[in-house]
Motif scaffolding. Structure first.
Motif, mmCIF file in Angstrom:
data_model
loop_
_atom_site.group_PDB
_atom_site.id
_atom_site.type_symbol
_atom_site.label_atom_id
_atom_site.label_comp_id
_atom_site.label_asym_id
_atom_site.label_seq_id
_atom_site.Cartn_x
_atom_site.Cartn_y
_atom_site.Cartn_z
ATOM 1 N N SER A 225 29.500 37.860 42.863
ATOM 2 C CA SER A 225 29.393 37.059 44.081
ATOM 3 C C SER A 225 29.654 35.576 43.816
ATOM 4 C CB SER A 225 28.007 37.326 44.699
ATOM 5 O OG SER A 225 27.899 36.746 45.950
ATOM 6 N N LEU A 226 28.937 34.733 44.523
ATOM 7 C CA LEU A 226 29.209 33.287 44.491
ATOM 8 C C LEU A 226 29.097 32.695 43.080
ATOM 9 C CD1 LEU A 226 28.484 30.631 46.908
ATOM 10 C CD2 LEU A 226 26.932 30.536 44.977
ATOM 11 N N VAL A 227 28.023 33.069 42.359
ATOM 12 C CA VAL A 227 27.829 32.505 41.015
ATOM 13 C C VAL A 227 28.904 33.048 40.065
ATOM 14 C CG1 VAL A 227 26.257 32.364 39.040
ATOM 15 C CG2 VAL A 227 25.363 32.096 41.365
ATOM 16 N N GLY A 228 29.213 34.343 40.190
ATOM 17 C CA GLY A 228 30.262 34.937 39.366
ATOM 18 C C GLY A 228 31.601 34.247 39.597
ATOM 19 N N LYS A 229 31.900 33.949 40.867
ATOM 20 C CA LYS A 229 33.171 33.275 41.186
ATOM 21 C C LYS A 229 33.176 31.855 40.651
ATOM 22 C CE LYS A 229 34.451 35.853 45.293
ATOM 23 N NZ LYS A 229 33.735 35.927 46.555
ATOM 24 N N ALA A 230 32.024 31.169 40.768
ATOM 25 C CA ALA A 230 31.942 29.796 40.255
ATOM 26 C C ALA A 230 32.160 29.794 38.740
ATOM 27 C CB ALA A 230 30.587 29.176 40.602
ATOM 28 N N ARG A 231 31.681 30.833 38.060
ATOM 29 C CA ARG A 231 31.912 30.941 36.613
ATOM 30 C C ARG A 231 33.385 31.177 36.343
ATOM 31 N NH1 ARG A 231 27.430 34.962 34.073
ATOM 32 N NH2 ARG A 231 28.241 34.139 32.107
ATOM 33 N N ALA A 232 33.960 32.128 37.089
ATOM 34 C CA ALA A 232 35.366 32.483 36.851
ATOM 35 C C ALA A 232 36.272 31.284 37.087
ATOM 36 C CB ALA A 232 35.759 33.651 37.747
ATOM 37 N N SER A 233 35.902 30.418 38.040
ATOM 38 C CA SER A 233 36.783 29.279 38.334
ATOM 39 C C SER A 233 36.440 28.066 37.470
ATOM 40 C CB SER A 233 36.706 28.927 39.822
ATOM 41 O OG SER A 233 35.403 28.471 40.119
ATOM 42 N N GLY A 234 35.480 28.218 36.542
ATOM 43 C CA GLY A 234 35.192 27.138 35.598
ATOM 44 C C GLY A 234 34.247 26.070 36.128
ATOM 45 N N LEU A 235 33.668 26.283 37.327
ATOM 46 C CA LEU A 235 32.731 25.283 37.867
ATOM 47 C C LEU A 235 31.351 25.425 37.243
ATOM 48 C CD1 LEU A 235 33.887 25.547 41.578
ATOM 49 C CD2 LEU A 235 34.184 23.566 40.091
ATOM 50 N N LEU A 236 31.056 26.618 36.751
ATOM 51 C CA LEU A 236 29.767 26.895 36.106
ATOM 52 C C LEU A 236 30.048 27.546 34.762
ATOM 53 C CD1 LEU A 236 27.112 28.730 38.301
ATOM 54 C CD2 LEU A 236 26.899 26.504 37.195
#
Ligand code: ADE
Length: 250
Positions: A19-30
């Motif tokens: 979800s949101l956190v997984g996507k933020a990780r994948a896009s390098g924001l987290l």
């Protein structure tokens, strides 16, 4: 933002991949790193807890493994270029975690979560690291969980969605319940989408009127009713301007 989590249940943090956190990780924001506390337990059974001084029920997490885990986590983070760490310690004895806390934590560069199991972590651990960095003890509500891992998921999601670039549309958290602004301290009212009739129920006519002023007034009135019903405590501290705006005359 870099996030480290030290836990005896690394698998509990798997939802940070979706979800949101997984996507933020994948896009390098987290940049999220989960560590098994037992890596720093040195006996055959990988023990991380012991009986409390002064007696009483339950077990307390030993300072030794936590100290080594945090020293290593800090060294690795600095090595990777992270700066200005803050510890977040979920505990039912902490300060209430609110949208305001989430916004403050979203300003940080690097959060290190220390979720406890059992009766908590030996108090010398937070005392030691508090001499070097901010330490936030947070409670996600007035109930007792079996451990802090669920609170780590809650806090991470609330923080991640405030990071620039994580939500598609910046407006999508501006209107949230608890977001600062004219509707602060009011809960969001009901929402509707297509179809216009579902199982005999229509939608409020005002939402089809195209009249932005009337729609805004309707939303505020609904927010006030919902807040009065579900959270009367919030209504007492709400901004009176929310009840008394010019567009109420329209
Ligand atoms: N650990 C156990 N209960 C908790 C709570 N309510 N909030 C944060 N951490 C916890």
């Amino acid at each position: 933002m870099r996030i480290d989590v030290v836990t005896i249940f690394p698998e509990y943090l798997e939802p940070l991949n979706v979800s949101l956190v997984g996507k933020a990780r994948a896009s390098g924001l987290l940049d999220v790193h989960v560590h098994d506390l037992r890596t720093w337990a040195h006996d055959r059974h990988h023990t991380v807890d012991d009986t409390p001084y002064g007696g009483g029920p339950g077990m307390v997490m030993m300072p030794g493994p936590w100290g080594e885990a945090l020293d290593q986590t800090l060294a690795d983070g600095y090595e990777a270029g992270a700066r200005r760490p803050a510890l977040v310690v979920p505990t039912p004895s902490g300060r209430p975690f609110t949208q305001e806390t989430a916004a403050a934590l979203a300003e940080a560069d690097w959060l290190i979560f220390c979720p406890a199991r059992y009766e908590g972590i030996d108090a010398r651990v937070t005392a030691e690291y508090a001499t070097r960095m901010p330490v936030h003890e947070v409670s996600i509500g007035d109930y007792v969980l079996a451990g802090g891992e669920a609170a780590v998921l809650v806090v991470t999601e609330a923080v991640a969605r405030l990071l620039p670039g994580v939500l598609g549309n910046a407006q999508s958290h501006a209107d949230d319940s608890f977001a600062p602004g004219a509707m602060a301290d009011l809960l969001e009212g009901p929402v509707f989408t297509k179809p216009p009739t579902w199982r005999g129920q229509g939608i409020p006519d005002v939402l089809l009127s195209g009249h932005h002023g009337r729609i805004a007034r309707w939303r505020r009135d609904e927010a006030i009713s919902r807040t009065a019903a579900n959270r009367p405590d919030l209504l007492r501290r709400a901004d009176p301007a929310a009840f008394n705006r010019k567009d109420r005359e329209m």
